[in-house]
Write a protein that holds these residues in place. Structure first.
Motif, PDB file in Angstrom:
ATOM      1  N   PRO A  59       1.066  40.079  39.510  1.00 50.06           N
ATOM      2  CA  PRO A  59       1.985  40.509  40.323  1.00 50.06           C
ATOM      3  C   PRO A  59       1.717  39.746  41.667  1.00 50.06           C
ATOM      4  CG  PRO A  59       0.839  42.239  39.142  1.00 50.06           C
ATOM      5  CD  PRO A  59       0.332  40.978  38.662  1.00 50.06           C
ATOM      6  N   ASP A  60       0.577  39.428  42.197  1.00 53.16           N
ATOM      7  CA  ASP A  60       0.258  38.927  43.481  1.00 53.16           C
ATOM      8  C   ASP A  60       0.597  37.362  43.519  1.00 53.16           C
ATOM      9  OD1 ASP A  60      -1.949  38.091  41.859  1.00 53.16           O
ATOM     10  OD2 ASP A  60      -3.379  37.795  43.419  1.00 53.16           O
ATOM     11  N   GLN A  61       1.096  36.652  42.356  1.00 51.25           N
ATOM     12  CA  GLN A  61       1.391  35.408  42.048  1.00 51.25           C
ATOM     13  C   GLN A  61       2.890  35.045  42.232  1.00 51.25           C
ATOM     14  OE1 GLN A  61      -0.981  34.661  38.549  1.00 51.25           O
ATOM     15  NE2 GLN A  61      -2.342  33.304  39.913  1.00 51.25           N
ATOM     16  N   LYS A  62       3.369  33.954  42.447  1.00 52.11           N
ATOM     17  CA  LYS A  62       4.751  33.667  42.475  1.00 52.11           C
ATOM     18  C   LYS A  62       5.097  32.057  41.712  1.00 52.11           C
ATOM     19  CE  LYS A  62       9.106  33.658  45.114  1.00 52.11           C
ATOM     20  NZ  LYS A  62       9.717  34.806  44.375  1.00 52.11           N
ATOM     21  N   TYR A  63       5.885  32.006  41.231  1.00 53.85           N
ATOM     22  CA  TYR A  63       6.362  30.794  40.524  1.00 53.85           C
ATOM     23  C   TYR A  63       7.549  30.285  41.004  1.00 53.85           C
ATOM     24  CZ  TYR A  63       6.725  27.796  36.275  1.00 53.85           C
ATOM     25  OH  TYR A  63       6.700  26.557  35.701  1.00 53.85           O
ATOM     26  N   LEU A  64       7.422  29.182  41.508  1.00 55.84           N
ATOM     27  CA  LEU A  64       8.745  28.379  42.142  1.00 55.84           C
ATOM     28  C   LEU A  64       9.168  27.105  41.827  1.00 55.84           C
ATOM     29  CD1 LEU A  64      10.817  28.161  44.669  1.00 55.84           C
ATOM     30  CD2 LEU A  64       8.705  27.041  46.045  1.00 55.84           C
ATOM     31  N   THR A  65      10.427  27.080  41.173  1.00 54.96           N
ATOM     32  CA  THR A  65      10.827  25.424  40.449  1.00 54.96           C
ATOM     33  C   THR A  65      11.277  24.684  41.619  1.00 54.96           C
ATOM     34  OG1 THR A  65      11.260  26.835  38.560  1.00 54.96           O
ATOM     35  CG2 THR A  65      12.464  24.671  38.966  1.00 54.96           C
ATOM     36  N   VAL A  66      10.885  23.786  42.055  1.00 50.11           N
ATOM     37  CA  VAL A  66      11.331  22.676  42.948  1.00 50.11           C
ATOM     38  C   VAL A  66      11.709  21.383  42.077  1.00 50.11           C
ATOM     39  CG1 VAL A  66      10.597  21.244  44.778  1.00 50.11           C
ATOM     40  CG2 VAL A  66       9.695  23.412  44.659  1.00 50.11           C
ATOM     41  N   PHE A  67      13.090  20.883  42.295  1.00 55.08           N
ATOM     42  CA  PHE A  67      13.440  19.636  41.640  1.00 55.08           C
ATOM     43  C   PHE A  67      13.390  18.431  42.508  1.00 55.08           C
ATOM     44  CE2 PHE A  67      15.999  22.856  39.357  1.00 55.08           C
ATOM     45  CZ  PHE A  67      15.565  22.441  37.920  1.00 55.08           C
TER      46      PHE A  67
END
Length: 218
Positions: A146-154
């Motif tokens: 819950p304290d982590q985030k996933y970000l997609t960058v192209f």
């Protein structure tokens, strides 16, 4: 309001696994992606350092976990963050035994490294639906905290025309498109890093070290 910028960036150490990694004493941003997606170029561009991350002429050659300590300056406040560059995945020309060890070490690292707060998954804009990228995202979603985030960058967005870019944004809402050539998209990545780790949003700093609600910006 000022723009977030990296004012210090330095290579600290390479490690083979979580066992010989740095102490978990600083929040970390992990960069992962296929071997030819442009991780080194992106790290250099984000930190405004030409040779911070060394790019190899042979994709998949770098098999170590590389640690970089960085410091942001935003609205006259200082924010220390550690960037972690993971070996590129999906390259076949490594020996089977090395690949097995490398994968085991990487799996252990991304699953059990407590200090990871943000996964930045770099994907090639020219191949947005590559199965290996979909598999990696699905896999990490199984254990992300819950304290982590996933970000997609192209990356390599310059290679797409306007119609292709519009489709990409429609297919991947919440993602960020990046041009290392034109320096587009970097500010949004910096802002997401500060939001996720320090609760910095709209020029304010939360006292909490985690972000309870983190709306994704289009």
């Amino acid at each position: 309001m000022s723009t977030p910028r990296v004012v210090e960036a330095a290579f600290i150490k390479s490690a083979q696994s979580i066992a010989d990694s740095l102490p978990e004493d600083m929040s970390e941003v992990v960069f992962l992606g296929r071997s030819n997606v442009g991780k080194s170029s992106t790290l250099n561009s984000l930190t405004q350092r030409k040779n911070l991350a060394k790019s190899s002429a042979t994709p998949g050659k770098t098999q170590l976990i590389n640690f970089f300590e960085t410091r942001y300056l935003y609205n006259e406040e200082s924010y220390p963050v550690r960037f972690v560059d993971l070996p590129g995945f999906g390259y076949a020309k490594v020996s089977k035994s090395l690949k097995e060890v490398w994968q085991k070490n990487l799996v252990e690292f991304i699953q059990h490294r407590v200090s990871i707060r943000l996964f930045i998954h770099l994907r090639d804009a020219r191949h947005p639906h590559a199965k290996i990228d979909d598999d990696v995202e699905a896999y990490i979603s199984e254990f992300i905290r819950p304290d982590q985030k996933y970000l997609t960058v192209f990356t390599k967005i310059d290679k797409l025309n306007q119609k292709e870019r519009a489709k990409l944004k429609k297919d991947f809402p919440g993602s960020i498109t990046l041009s290392n050539l034109k320096k587009n998209g970097h500010d949004r990545v910096h802002q997401m890093i500060l939001e996720t780790i320090f609760g910095v949003e709209d020029g304010t700093k939360s006292k909490s070290d985690s972000v309870e609600e983190n709306e994704e910006k289009e």
